[in-house]
Design a protein around this motif. Structure first.
Motif, PDB file in Angstrom:
ATOM      1  N   ALA A 143       0.804  -1.239   0.002  1.00 62.31           N
ATOM      2  CA  ALA A 143      -0.095   0.042   0.076  1.00 62.31           C
ATOM      3  C   ALA A 143       1.074   1.271   0.151  1.00 62.31           C
ATOM      4  O   ALA A 143       0.655   2.528  -0.725  1.00 62.31           O
ATOM      5  N   ALA A 144       2.037   1.159   0.804  1.00 65.58           N
ATOM      6  CA  ALA A 144       2.729   2.286   0.826  1.00 65.58           C
ATOM      7  C   ALA A 144       3.783   2.815  -0.320  1.00 65.58           C
ATOM      8  O   ALA A 144       3.836   3.523  -0.747  1.00 65.58           O
ATOM      9  N   LEU A 145       4.045   1.619  -1.260  1.00 61.69           N
ATOM     10  CA  LEU A 145       4.798   1.611  -2.422  1.00 61.69           C
ATOM     11  C   LEU A 145       3.948   2.201  -3.328  1.00 61.69           C
ATOM     12  O   LEU A 145       4.651   2.809  -4.326  1.00 61.69           O
ATOM     13  N   PHE A 146       2.824   1.545  -3.572  1.00 59.92           N
ATOM     14  CA  PHE A 146       2.048   1.745  -4.801  1.00 59.92           C
ATOM     15  C   PHE A 146       0.767   2.278  -4.545  1.00 59.92           C
ATOM     16  O   PHE A 146      -0.470   1.859  -4.974  1.00 59.92           O
ATOM     17  N   VAL A 147       0.468   3.310  -3.595  1.00 62.07           N
ATOM     18  CA  VAL A 147      -0.594   4.098  -3.276  1.00 62.07           C
ATOM     19  C   VAL A 147      -1.590   4.150  -4.496  1.00 62.07           C
ATOM     20  O   VAL A 147      -2.607   3.776  -4.385  1.00 62.07           O
ATOM     21  N   SER A 148      -1.146   4.858  -5.507  1.00 65.66           N
ATOM     22  CA  SER A 148      -2.074   5.432  -6.579  1.00 65.66           C
ATOM     23  C   SER A 148      -2.468   4.117  -7.229  1.00 65.66           C
ATOM     24  O   SER A 148      -3.768   3.670  -7.527  1.00 65.66           O
ATOM     25  N   TYR A 149      -1.838   3.311  -7.381  1.00 58.62           N
ATOM     26  CA  TYR A 149      -1.969   1.764  -8.010  1.00 58.62           C
ATOM     27  C   TYR A 149      -3.029   1.094  -7.183  1.00 58.62           C
ATOM     28  O   TYR A 149      -4.089   0.531  -7.805  1.00 58.62           O
ATOM     29  N   VAL A 150      -2.937   1.159  -5.844  1.00 59.40           N
ATOM     30  CA  VAL A 150      -3.808   0.261  -5.169  1.00 59.40           C
ATOM     31  C   VAL A 150      -4.839   1.009  -5.243  1.00 59.40           C
ATOM     32  O   VAL A 150      -6.133   0.360  -5.082  1.00 59.40           O
ATOM     33  N   LYS A 151      -5.147   2.069  -5.189  1.00 60.33           N
ATOM     34  CA  LYS A 151      -6.468   2.924  -5.142  1.00 60.33           C
ATOM     35  C   LYS A 151      -7.262   2.623  -6.651  1.00 60.33           C
ATOM     36  O   LYS A 151      -8.345   2.612  -6.524  1.00 60.33           O
ATOM     37  N   LYS A 152      -6.469   2.247  -7.460  1.00 65.36           N
ATOM     38  CA  LYS A 152      -7.316   1.843  -8.862  1.00 65.36           C
ATOM     39  C   LYS A 152      -7.866   0.390  -8.541  1.00 65.36           C
ATOM     40  O   LYS A 152      -8.717   0.033  -9.344  1.00 65.36           O
ATOM     41  N   LEU A 153      -7.220  -0.295  -7.642  1.00 59.82           N
ATOM     42  CA  LEU A 153      -7.676  -1.738  -7.438  1.00 59.82           C
ATOM     43  C   LEU A 153      -8.821  -1.912  -6.416  1.00 59.82           C
ATOM     44  O   LEU A 153      -9.030  -2.607  -5.864  1.00 59.82           O
ATOM     45  N   GLN A 154      -9.502  -0.501  -6.107  1.00 56.96           N
ATOM     46  CA  GLN A 154     -10.365  -0.547  -4.972  1.00 56.96           C
ATOM     47  C   GLN A 154     -11.586  -1.389  -4.986  1.00 56.96           C
ATOM     48  O   GLN A 154     -11.972  -1.877  -4.213  1.00 56.96           O
ATOM     49  N   ASN A 155     -11.997  -1.729  -6.138  1.00 58.77           N
ATOM     50  CA  ASN A 155     -13.126  -2.518  -6.312  1.00 58.77           C
ATOM     51  C   ASN A 155     -12.798  -3.955  -5.918  1.00 58.77           C
ATOM     52  O   ASN A 155     -13.423  -4.651  -5.371  1.00 58.77           O
ATOM     53  N   TRP A 156     -11.354  -4.546  -6.340  1.00 58.48           N
ATOM     54  CA  TRP A 156     -11.060  -5.641  -5.887  1.00 58.48           C
ATOM     55  C   TRP A 156     -10.844  -5.698  -4.510  1.00 58.48           C
ATOM     56  O   TRP A 156     -11.419  -6.849  -3.636  1.00 58.48           O
ATOM     57  N   LEU A 157     -10.160  -4.706  -3.953  1.00 54.53           N
ATOM     58  CA  LEU A 157     -10.101  -4.514  -2.571  1.00 54.53           C
ATOM     59  C   LEU A 157     -11.514  -4.702  -1.774  1.00 54.53           C
ATOM     60  O   LEU A 157     -11.769  -5.417  -0.713  1.00 54.53           O
ATOM     61  N   ASN A 158     -12.581  -4.088  -2.288  1.00 59.94           N
ATOM     62  CA  ASN A 158     -14.026  -4.069  -1.602  1.00 59.94           C
ATOM     63  C   ASN A 158     -14.334  -5.650  -1.554  1.00 59.94           C
ATOM     64  O   ASN A 158     -15.124  -5.956  -0.748  1.00 59.94           O
ATOM     65  N   VAL A 159     -14.079  -6.196  -2.709  1.00 57.92           N
ATOM     66  CA  VAL A 159     -14.599  -7.490  -2.858  1.00 57.92           C
ATOM     67  C   VAL A 159     -13.906  -8.555  -1.785  1.00 57.92           C
ATOM     68  O   VAL A 159     -14.434  -9.257  -1.005  1.00 57.92           O
ATOM     69  N   PHE A 160     -12.521  -8.402  -1.618  1.00 58.72           N
ATOM     70  CA  PHE A 160     -11.754  -9.003  -0.726  1.00 58.72           C
ATOM     71  C   PHE A 160     -12.403  -8.713   0.569  1.00 58.72           C
ATOM     72  O   PHE A 160     -12.377  -9.514   1.531  1.00 58.72           O
ATOM     73  N   ASP A 161     -12.647  -7.557   0.935  1.00 56.48           N
ATOM     74  CA  ASP A 161     -12.763  -6.903   2.193  1.00 56.48           C
ATOM     75  C   ASP A 161     -13.966  -7.504   2.890  1.00 56.48           C
ATOM     76  O   ASP A 161     -14.189  -7.862   3.957  1.00 56.48           O
ATOM     77  N   ALA A 162     -15.056  -7.693   1.705  1.00 54.73           N
ATOM     78  CA  ALA A 162     -16.291  -8.049   1.891  1.00 54.73           C
ATOM     79  C   ALA A 162     -16.142  -9.698   2.283  1.00 54.73           C
ATOM     80  O   ALA A 162     -17.031 -10.451   3.120  1.00 54.73           O
ATOM     81  N   ILE A 163     -15.335 -10.313   1.642  1.00 55.82           N
ATOM     82  CA  ILE A 163     -15.128 -11.998   1.978  1.00 55.82           C
ATOM     83  C   ILE A 163     -14.485 -11.905   3.308  1.00 55.82           C
ATOM     84  O   ILE A 163     -15.016 -12.865   3.801  1.00 55.82           O
ATOM     85  N   GLY A 164     -13.588 -10.960   3.809  1.00 52.40           N
ATOM     86  CA  GLY A 164     -13.082 -11.012   5.005  1.00 52.40           C
ATOM     87  C   GLY A 164     -14.230 -10.938   6.096  1.00 52.40           C
ATOM     88  O   GLY A 164     -14.285 -11.735   6.820  1.00 52.40           O
ATOM     89  N   LEU A 165     -15.070  -9.865   5.691  1.00 54.61           N
ATOM     90  CA  LEU A 165     -16.045  -9.461   6.727  1.00 54.61           C
ATOM     91  C   LEU A 165     -17.142 -10.921   6.866  1.00 54.61           C
ATOM     92  O   LEU A 165     -17.494 -11.100   7.881  1.00 54.61           O
ATOM     93  N   GLY A 166     -17.270 -11.462   5.591  1.00 54.50           N
ATOM     94  CA  GLY A 166     -18.103 -12.905   5.922  1.00 54.50           C
ATOM     95  C   GLY A 166     -17.431 -13.810   6.716  1.00 54.50           C
ATOM     96  O   GLY A 166     -17.908 -14.225   7.493  1.00 54.50           O
ATOM     97  N   LEU A 167     -16.184 -14.119   6.289  1.00 59.06           N
ATOM     98  CA  LEU A 167     -15.515 -15.304   6.808  1.00 59.06           C
ATOM     99  C   LEU A 167     -15.143 -14.907   8.447  1.00 59.06           C
ATOM    100  O   LEU A 167     -15.389 -15.730   9.246  1.00 59.06           O
ATOM    101  N   PHE A 168     -14.545 -13.791   8.615  1.00 61.46           N
ATOM    102  CA  PHE A 168     -14.337 -13.573  10.002  1.00 61.46           C
ATOM    103  C   PHE A 168     -15.713 -13.481  11.031  1.00 61.46           C
ATOM    104  O   PHE A 168     -15.740 -13.691  12.344  1.00 61.46           O
ATOM    105  N   THR A 169     -16.886 -13.125  10.108  1.00 59.99           N
ATOM    106  CA  THR A 169     -18.053 -13.101  11.040  1.00 59.99           C
ATOM    107  C   THR A 169     -18.399 -14.600  11.608  1.00 59.99           C
ATOM    108  O   THR A 169     -18.700 -14.722  12.682  1.00 59.99           O
ATOM    109  N   ILE A 170     -18.147 -15.294  10.774  1.00 59.65           N
ATOM    110  CA  ILE A 170     -18.275 -16.773  10.613  1.00 59.65           C
ATOM    111  C   ILE A 170     -17.458 -17.455  12.065  1.00 59.65           C
ATOM    112  O   ILE A 170     -17.878 -18.062  12.724  1.00 59.65           O
TER     113      ILE A 170
END
Lengths: 204, 204, 204
Positions: free
Chosen positions: A78-105
């Motif tokens: 995230a620190a090295l590729f800030v702007s690139y990471v921001k372009k991947l925000q949609n993928w990160l949202n998907v992963f974040d949602a998967i994390g939310l789901g799994l960690f809830t269970i």
């Protein structure tokens, strides 16, 4: 070491949580200590609060090398590729949602394992999935997004209640119940993001 | 289920604490997640910190259905009847003071039960009674009222010290000692509110 | 009671930590409750988080009368002699750095004693030495100095890594290794202060 599919998904979720912490640190122009601290707090804060409340110590992440490596990798990337990471925000949202789901269970299962009442188990699931983000916001001096902006904890709560109901009232195998519940959490969360759903805010 | 008089008072105290958390959420226009979270944090935060510090886990509220029901009821009632609840502020202040008194004594007793030094037991009493409100303020981004505005923690501390002294130096029965100490906490707190007492603030 | 040299240094470190918490309370014009709370949180916050994470409860300071007395003394002295204390800031910085060094090593040793992975032990050392100051800032509503301003946690981390490396790869006696590591932490911290070193802040 052979990762199961679920473990792989959990790592992606951890990665996404850590990136959101690291991004918060970058937005505040923190230094590398702040970067690492917020990445860790966001990724393992919810599970830590859960483990402390139920007395499961040493808390889980202290001995979970894979999780810790994913968090450090997320912070550095995230620190090295800030702007690139921001372009991947949609993928990160998907992963974040998967994390939310799994960690809830995971949280619910840990509550069940120590014999806590069912509504409290659901609460522990929600805490596991979403209180890391709360800690991130409190430490960095932001208003908690968890309380204002998005359908996040509510997605976790809905899937958690479904998980309990399916377990109590059907004879479906455990991994089907888990998959369905996680899918519901991911779906509610991502639909909510896409269609900009918000909970009503309570006003005087 | 037959509630004792003390348990009934404790529930009123919990209710008042939760209303103060819910009111803070409403003042910030949080959504229902923020409402529930702040109601819970305010009502059970102090006891949770105490239990974590002494290692009494799973922390008490996880298995205390009555307390949890009172908190949820308080949150819902506060959200539905905001303006009505504000008119009852005087009653809530009385219940809140009773909660402060009872929870202070509970905290001291738990410290004594695990053999901690007496000043630390008093500190645990103060933490039990007043750190839920501190957490509420920190999470919602307010300056801690506990440190600035009112004779609150000091009322708890005064009654806690009295409770210890009466226990050590008199042969009064335990429930008399407890009643006197709680009454002193309630009285100091309510007189302080009524006459707008403040501790001196330390300035440079 | 006969204090060892190390215990004496630890008390000076605790005193300096508590003064920094008390000073923060004075800068915010908090009352005596805020003064005591911030002095304690700053002095024992890091060790408390460490003890909670590893499950070492009741947490250490609850039964450490000497530490608690030093904290209360620091709070009172800071409040009574604010301007005088500020003139002693250089001495306080030295004591604070010594505290940072000693508490880092304590934290690492506690992690090693419960068999945690080495990088986690170093992290526990850093948490022990510097998260009290983080809690102080979060509770009082300041941006965390730990993440922005100075070479503080990094000094602790550097000395902690050195401590581990010397232990693994040399046969030096334990107290030599400890002294060298603490000295490095103190030196890095004080040079950093003197020459106004900062970590690069991560910007977009």
């Amino acid at each position: 070491m052979q990762l199961t599919f679920i473990q792989g998904l959990e790592l992606l979720g951890t990665f996404a949580f850590a990136v959101s912490g690291a991004t918060a640190a970058i937005n505040k122009s923190y230094d590398i200590i702040g970067l690492l601290a917020l990445a860790f707090v966001t990724a393992i804060g919810g599970g830590t609060i859960r483990d402390l409340l139920i007395g499961a110590t040493p808390v889980a992440w202290l001995t979970d090398e894979l999780t810790n490596s994913a968090i450090i990798a997320a912070a550095i990337i995230a620190a090295l590729f800030v702007s690139y990471v921001k372009k991947l925000q949609n993928w990160l949202n998907v992963f974040d949602a998967i994390g939310l789901g799994l960690f809830t269970i995971t949280g619910i299962n840990k509550g069940v394992a120590v014999g806590l009442p069912i509504p409290i188990c659901v609460a522990l699931g929600v805490i596991t999935g979403s209180f890391g983000g709360l800690l991130r916001d409190v430490i960095s001096g932001e208003q908690p997004f968890l309380f204002t902006r998005e359908v996040y904890a509510v997605a976790s709560m809905a899937g958690g209640i479904l998980y309990i109901l399916l377990g109590l009232h059907t004879s479906l195998p455990a991994d089907i119940i888990q998959s369905v519940s996680v899918t519901v959490i991911v779906a509610v969360r991502l639909f909510g993001l896409h269609y900009n759903w918000h909970l009503p805010r309570i006003r005087q």
